[in-house]
Motif scaffolding. Structure first.
Motif, PDB file in Angstrom:
ATOM      1  N   ILE A 160       0.830 -34.446  57.914  1.00  0.00           N
ATOM      2  CA  ILE A 160      -0.201 -35.186  57.157  1.00  0.00           C
ATOM      3  C   ILE A 160      -1.578 -34.550  57.396  1.00  0.00           C
ATOM      4  CG2 ILE A 160      -1.409 -37.402  56.942  1.00  0.00           C
ATOM      5  CD1 ILE A 160       1.234 -38.792  57.676  1.00  0.00           C
ATOM      6  N   CYS A 161      -1.869 -34.241  58.688  1.00  0.00           N
ATOM      7  CA  CYS A 161      -3.189 -33.695  59.015  1.00  0.00           C
ATOM      8  C   CYS A 161      -3.371 -32.285  58.437  1.00  0.00           C
ATOM      9  CB  CYS A 161      -3.414 -33.700  60.531  1.00  0.00           C
ATOM     10  SG  CYS A 161      -3.619 -35.366  61.164  1.00  0.00           S
ATOM     11  N   LEU A 211       7.346 -38.200  65.234  1.00  0.00           N
ATOM     12  CA  LEU A 211       6.002 -38.683  64.907  1.00  0.00           C
ATOM     13  C   LEU A 211       5.007 -37.531  64.906  1.00  0.00           C
ATOM     14  CD1 LEU A 211       5.750 -42.052  66.889  1.00  0.00           C
ATOM     15  CD2 LEU A 211       5.938 -41.736  64.421  1.00  0.00           C
ATOM     16  N   ARG A 215     -16.268 -29.602  72.718  1.00  0.00           N
ATOM     17  CA  ARG A 215     -15.017 -30.357  72.571  1.00  0.00           C
ATOM     18  C   ARG A 215     -15.293 -31.863  72.468  1.00  0.00           C
ATOM     19  NH1 ARG A 215     -12.285 -32.647  76.399  1.00  0.00           N
ATOM     20  NH2 ARG A 215     -13.328 -31.510  78.059  1.00  0.00           N
ATOM     21  N   GLY A 274      -8.146 -32.840  72.445  1.00  0.00           N
ATOM     22  CA  GLY A 274      -9.383 -33.574  72.724  1.00  0.00           C
ATOM     23  C   GLY A 274      -9.666 -34.708  71.763  1.00  0.00           C
ATOM     24  N   HIS A 275      -8.958 -34.742  70.615  1.00  0.00           N
ATOM     25  CA  HIS A 275      -9.190 -35.840  69.665  1.00  0.00           C
ATOM     26  C   HIS A 275      -8.441 -37.085  70.154  1.00  0.00           C
ATOM     27  CE1 HIS A 275     -11.306 -33.420  66.751  1.00  0.00           C
ATOM     28  NE2 HIS A 275     -10.369 -32.492  66.823  1.00  0.00           N
ATOM     29  N   ILE A 276      -9.208 -38.146  70.400  1.00  0.00           N
ATOM     30  CA  ILE A 276      -8.635 -39.362  71.004  1.00  0.00           C
ATOM     31  C   ILE A 276      -7.632 -40.046  70.079  1.00  0.00           C
ATOM     32  CG2 ILE A 276      -9.234 -41.754  71.585  1.00  0.00           C
ATOM     33  CD1 ILE A 276     -11.633 -40.730  73.000  1.00  0.00           C
ATOM     34  N   SER A 277      -6.480 -40.429  70.654  1.00  0.00           N
ATOM     35  CA  SER A 277      -5.535 -41.236  69.891  1.00  0.00           C
ATOM     36  C   SER A 277      -5.093 -42.422  70.754  1.00  0.00           C
ATOM     37  CB  SER A 277      -4.330 -40.392  69.478  1.00  0.00           C
ATOM     38  OG  SER A 277      -3.761 -39.807  70.611  1.00  0.00           O
ATOM     39  N   VAL A 278      -4.533 -43.426  70.103  1.00  0.00           N
ATOM     40  CA  VAL A 278      -4.087 -44.619  70.841  1.00  0.00           C
ATOM     41  C   VAL A 278      -2.603 -44.428  71.147  1.00  0.00           C
ATOM     42  CG1 VAL A 278      -4.016 -47.141  70.824  1.00  0.00           C
ATOM     43  CG2 VAL A 278      -5.719 -45.952  69.456  1.00  0.00           C
ATOM     44  N   LEU A 280      -2.523 -45.979  63.766  1.00  0.00           N
ATOM     45  CA  LEU A 280      -3.092 -45.739  65.107  1.00  0.00           C
ATOM     46  C   LEU A 280      -2.067 -46.007  66.203  1.00  0.00           C
ATOM     47  CD1 LEU A 280      -6.659 -47.321  64.931  1.00  0.00           C
ATOM     48  CD2 LEU A 280      -6.088 -44.918  65.068  1.00  0.00           C
ATOM     49  N   PHE A 281      -1.407 -47.180  66.112  1.00  0.00           N
ATOM     50  CA  PHE A 281      -0.553 -47.615  67.216  1.00  0.00           C
ATOM     51  C   PHE A 281       0.880 -47.087  67.142  1.00  0.00           C
ATOM     52  CE2 PHE A 281      -4.016 -50.600  67.567  1.00  0.00           C
ATOM     53  CZ  PHE A 281      -4.162 -50.728  68.936  1.00  0.00           C
ATOM     54  N   MET A 287     -15.062 -34.336  69.080  1.00  0.00           N
ATOM     55  CA  MET A 287     -14.228 -35.536  69.059  1.00  0.00           C
ATOM     56  C   MET A 287     -15.059 -36.749  68.600  1.00  0.00           C
ATOM     57  SD  MET A 287     -13.885 -38.409  71.201  1.00  0.00           S
ATOM     58  CE  MET A 287     -14.323 -37.952  72.863  1.00  0.00           C
ATOM     59  N   ASN A 338       2.698 -36.537  61.911  1.00  0.00           N
ATOM     60  CA  ASN A 338       1.248 -36.461  62.141  1.00  0.00           C
ATOM     61  C   ASN A 338       0.687 -35.127  61.735  1.00  0.00           C
ATOM     62  OD1 ASN A 338      -0.176 -38.597  63.105  1.00  0.00           O
ATOM     63  ND2 ASN A 338       0.627 -38.413  65.183  1.00  0.00           N
ATOM     64  N   THR A 390     -10.776 -28.186  69.715  1.00  0.00           N
ATOM     65  CA  THR A 390     -10.620 -29.546  70.259  1.00  0.00           C
ATOM     66  C   THR A 390      -9.189 -30.030  70.063  1.00  0.00           C
ATOM     67  OG1 THR A 390     -12.911 -29.935  69.663  1.00  0.00           O
ATOM     68  CG2 THR A 390     -11.631 -31.869  70.238  1.00  0.00           C
ATOM     69  N   GLN A 391      -8.589 -29.692  68.907  1.00  0.00           N
ATOM     70  CA  GLN A 391      -7.207 -30.100  68.658  1.00  0.00           C
ATOM     71  C   GLN A 391      -6.256 -29.384  69.620  1.00  0.00           C
ATOM     72  OE1 GLN A 391      -5.973 -32.538  67.142  1.00  0.00           O
ATOM     73  NE2 GLN A 391      -3.844 -31.949  67.488  1.00  0.00           N
ATOM     74  N   VAL A 410      -0.801 -45.845  73.612  1.00  0.00           N
ATOM     75  CA  VAL A 410      -0.226 -46.852  74.504  1.00  0.00           C
ATOM     76  C   VAL A 410       1.203 -47.241  74.092  1.00  0.00           C
ATOM     77  CG1 VAL A 410      -1.469 -48.711  73.277  1.00  0.00           C
ATOM     78  CG2 VAL A 410      -0.641 -49.109  75.561  1.00  0.00           C
ATOM     79  N   LEU A 411       1.465 -47.325  72.775  1.00  0.00           N
ATOM     80  CA  LEU A 411       2.815 -47.671  72.321  1.00  0.00           C
ATOM     81  C   LEU A 411       3.676 -46.422  72.171  1.00  0.00           C
ATOM     82  CD1 LEU A 411       2.375 -50.414  69.563  1.00  0.00           C
ATOM     83  CD2 LEU A 411       3.608 -50.595  71.702  1.00  0.00           C
ATOM     84  N   VAL A 412       3.049 -45.380  71.644  1.00  0.00           N
ATOM     85  CA  VAL A 412       3.793 -44.141  71.352  1.00  0.00           C
ATOM     86  C   VAL A 412       4.453 -43.590  72.622  1.00  0.00           C
ATOM     87  CG1 VAL A 412       3.550 -41.772  70.498  1.00  0.00           C
ATOM     88  CG2 VAL A 412       2.303 -43.610  69.384  1.00  0.00           C
ATOM     89  N   MET A 433      -1.670 -41.176  65.482  1.00  0.00           N
ATOM     90  CA  MET A 433      -2.580 -40.178  64.904  1.00  0.00           C
ATOM     91  C   MET A 433      -3.964 -40.313  65.546  1.00  0.00           C
ATOM     92  SD  MET A 433      -3.538 -39.665  60.886  1.00  0.00           S
ATOM     93  CE  MET A 433      -1.922 -39.138  60.383  1.00  0.00           C
ATOM     94  N   PRO A 434      -4.654 -39.200  65.818  1.00  0.00           N
ATOM     95  CA  PRO A 434      -6.001 -39.310  66.382  1.00  0.00           C
ATOM     96  C   PRO A 434      -6.889 -40.245  65.542  1.00  0.00           C
ATOM     97  CG  PRO A 434      -5.285 -37.047  66.470  1.00  0.00           C
ATOM     98  CD  PRO A 434      -4.228 -37.802  65.713  1.00  0.00           C
ATOM     99  N   VAL A 435      -7.716 -41.024  66.265  1.00  0.00           N
ATOM    100  CA  VAL A 435      -8.461 -42.116  65.641  1.00  0.00           C
ATOM    101  C   VAL A 435      -9.336 -41.646  64.462  1.00  0.00           C
ATOM    102  CG1 VAL A 435     -10.168 -43.920  66.089  1.00  0.00           C
ATOM    103  CG2 VAL A 435      -8.470 -43.356  67.824  1.00  0.00           C
ATOM    104  N   PHE A 464       7.934 -44.690  73.334  1.00  0.00           N
ATOM    105  CA  PHE A 464       9.025 -44.266  72.456  1.00  0.00           C
ATOM    106  C   PHE A 464       9.836 -43.147  73.120  1.00  0.00           C
ATOM    107  CE2 PHE A 464       6.147 -45.361  68.563  1.00  0.00           C
ATOM    108  CZ  PHE A 464       6.335 -46.704  68.811  1.00  0.00           C
TER     109      PHE A 464
END
Lengths: 434, 162
Positions: free
Chosen positions: B96-97, B89, A281, B70-74, A18-19, A285, B93, B65-66, B76-78, A23-25, B81
């Motif tokens: 893998i997806c 990354l 959308r 629209g798909h939420i990701s975290v 995640l961090f 999600m 990502n 949505t992709q 804050v750190l990325v 990658m989307p949650v 970079f």
């Protein structure tokens, strides 16, 4: 390797993905959960679980409530209801010191009750209320802080997508969660309004009085706001008396929102198409996060981590309020770095059994952690709502918006303390439902 | 590459429109059910149909949505970079997806095949429902395709950068 260790490694891998990978949650939870499940059981069992769980999640009747309520909010959003709600609140309280900021908080509460989206409320209220407050020379920190914090109320005040998802995920009544959220949301709205009053008492220059309005002007401003109140009551009373299932309440709400918008000519064809697209959308999600959380939850269950943690925590020789305080602190920190819904779905399998084991009311726990995570929407480093306001208020530096938000933080803290000390605030109304 | 991107965009556009139609159908079906329940008898099988319609509406919006991020990701750190690290990354990502959702699409299609061959029908209406499972599989397949396009675009932009 023990199952508990596998579970802990799984959680750490998820946090890393995640961090550090971004990658989307929903996808991250699904992939890590699937891999962990295969490791603990076997690949064949993992395959069976993956296809069945995904199909079951997507086709679950209970989850249809999500797009239906989101559509109701989107229709209200595209038909410009926010402007009418703001006008009504402004006409009624705009003439007192700090009144326009108070009106903004009230309009945010009312609009977010229908809309349910922090970002949408923040964006529209910045457009509607900020120019007005600028006209009356409101301190930008106060005006932007009021909008950012007021916009978070939609997550607590029903119909809230977060409460719907918690209800579906933990098997609680959505109707009862909604009623639990009403009192908590109103309490937070009152505390935010009081904050404006207190700030303007100490700094009178920050919130000058607005234009005087006559009583007939006040009355004339009500139509537009009243329809939304009726819509809200239709949904809430329908659920209260068991006339609607939550999904039916969402569908009826969407239908009536559409009828109201068409009759008032507030919604264009393009606005309708946009509301459908946005609904799909946002729903996609949310449902993908639910699907990911379900798969990750399956993995955690086979490692028995949630039960082990619950047993361990409830056996600790420390007072319950201290444990609950630590749990809430984890939600505050978590809410500060990630989206509320995602955080709740990742952590609920771990903390929900703990709260139940400690004898806390599940409705109270769900509503309280929802209030706590709303804080994250306005605090750095994520503070999505604050960024929306800061991004739209071009002449106000982001730093000032965050400073403005800081004035409202005691209101959140007081609200959380009151909910902890008087759980009846949340549980009173849900207990009345048959 | 351009052709693949265009095909993906068209597929997603068609699917989001179909998903929108199913969403409207869900509202009409539920409101009709509420009304008929009041004046006569409820619409049989509403519960079943709503689940299936919801599945199509949501699954058909996966790729769209992709595309709209629209798909939420975290992040804050990325976000802290370097641009190159973020691109790498993104490549990881999306790769893998792509693999995961192609695999998921295949598995759900297999599950739908089992439903079809066993002749499974719904309890109330007695209708076959494997087409809806195939629809969810198609939604996941198009999401995999959308990720594949993202993967190729990230790779190409990286090579051009070098």
């Amino acid at each position: 390797m023990s199952l508990a260790l596998v579970g802990v490694i799984g959680i750490l891998v998820l946090l890393f993905v995640l961090f550090f990978v971004g990658m989307p949650v929903g996808f991250a939870m699904a992939i890590v959960g699937f891999a962990g499940y295969c490791y603990v059981l076997n690949f064949k069992a993992g395959l069976g679980m993956l296809s069945t769980e995904l199909w079951m999640t997507f086709s679950k009747y209970g989850l249809t409530v999500i797009p239906l309520f989101i559509l109701m909010g989107q229709i209200a959003f595209y038909s410009g209801v926010n402007r009418k709600l703001y006008d009504a609140a402004y006409k009624w309280v705009g003439q007192i010191r700090g009144g326009i900021a108070m009106a903004t908080v009230m309009a945010c509460a009312a609009f977010s009750a229908i809309c349910g989206s922090n970002a949408a409320t923040a964006a529209t209220m910045t457009t509607v209320a900020l120019p007005e407050m600028k006209k009356f020379r409101y301190e930008p920190m106060l005006s932007t802080g009021a909008i950012a914090c007021g916009s978070t109320l939609g997550v607590v005040i029903p119909p809230s997508v977060v409460l719907i998802v918690i209800g579906l995920y933990t098997g609680q009544s959505i109707g009862k969660l909604f009623y639990g959220g009403v009192a908590a949301g109103i309490l937070l709205a009152i505390l935010l309004t009081v904050t404006v009053y207190v700030v303007c008492t100490f700094r009178p220059g920050w919130g000058p009085v607005g234009e005087k309005t006559t009583f007939s002007e006040k009355l004339r401003a009500l139509p537009g706001a009243v329809e939304m109140l009726i819509l809200f009551l239709l949904v809430m009373l329908g659920l209260y008396y068991g006339f609607f299932t939550p999904a039916e309440a969402g569908a009826a709400g969407s239908f009536f929102a559409l009828v109201i918008s068409v009759v008032q000519r507030g919604l264009s064809w393009q606005g309708f198409i946009n509301s459908i697209m946005d609904t799909l959308r946002i729903s996609c999600m949310v449902i993908m996060i639910v699907a990911g959380a379900t798969i990750f939850g399956k993995f955690l269950t086979v490692t028995r981590i949630p039960f082990n943690i619950a047993e361990w925590v409830t056996g600790l020789p420390v007072p319950d309020f201290l444990i609950m305080g630590i749990i809430l602190l984890i939600f505050v920190i978590g809410g500060a770095v990630m989206d509320a819904l995602a955080l709740l779905l990742i952590t609920i399998p771990i903390f929900f059994p703990v709260a139940e084991g400690m004898g806390h009311d599940p409705i109270w726990f769900s509503v309280t952690i929802t209030v706590v995570t709303t804080l994250g929407a306005v605090t750095p480093p994520v503070g999505a709502t604050t960024y929306v306001v800061g991004g739209m208020a071009k002449d106000v530096p982001l730093e000032s918006v965050f400073k403005g938000v800081a004035f409202f933080l005691p209101a959140y803290i007081l609200c959380i303390i009151l909910l902890m000390v008087f759980p009846g605030i949340v549980t009173f109304l849900p207990n009345l439902i048959r | 590459m351009n052709a693949l991107e265009k095909i993906t965009l068209i597929l997603n556009r068609v699917m989001i429109w179909i998903g929108g139609c199913f969403l409207v159908a869900m509202i009409l079906l539920t409101c009709t059910n509420i009304f008929l329940r009041l004046v006569w008898v409820p619409v049989g099988g509403t519960y079943e149909l709503m689940g299936f319609f919801g599945a199509v509406a949501t699954a058909f919006a996966l790729g769209y949505t992709q595309i709209k991020k629209g798909h939420i990701s975290v992040d804050v750190l990325v976000l802290s970079f370097s641009k190159n690290t973020r691109r790498i990354l993104n490549v990881i990502n999306s790769l893998i997806c792509t693999a995961f959702f192609a695999f998921v699409a295949w598995q759900i299609a297999k599950y739908a095949g089992v439903l079809r061959s066993s002749g499974e029908v719904t309890e109330t209406l007695g209708i076959i429902y494997h087409p809806f499972a195939y629809a969810v599989s198609a939604g996941c397949g198009v999401l995999a395709l959308t990720f594949l396009v993202e993967f190729l675009k990230s790779l190409i932009s990286g090579k051009e950068g070098e």
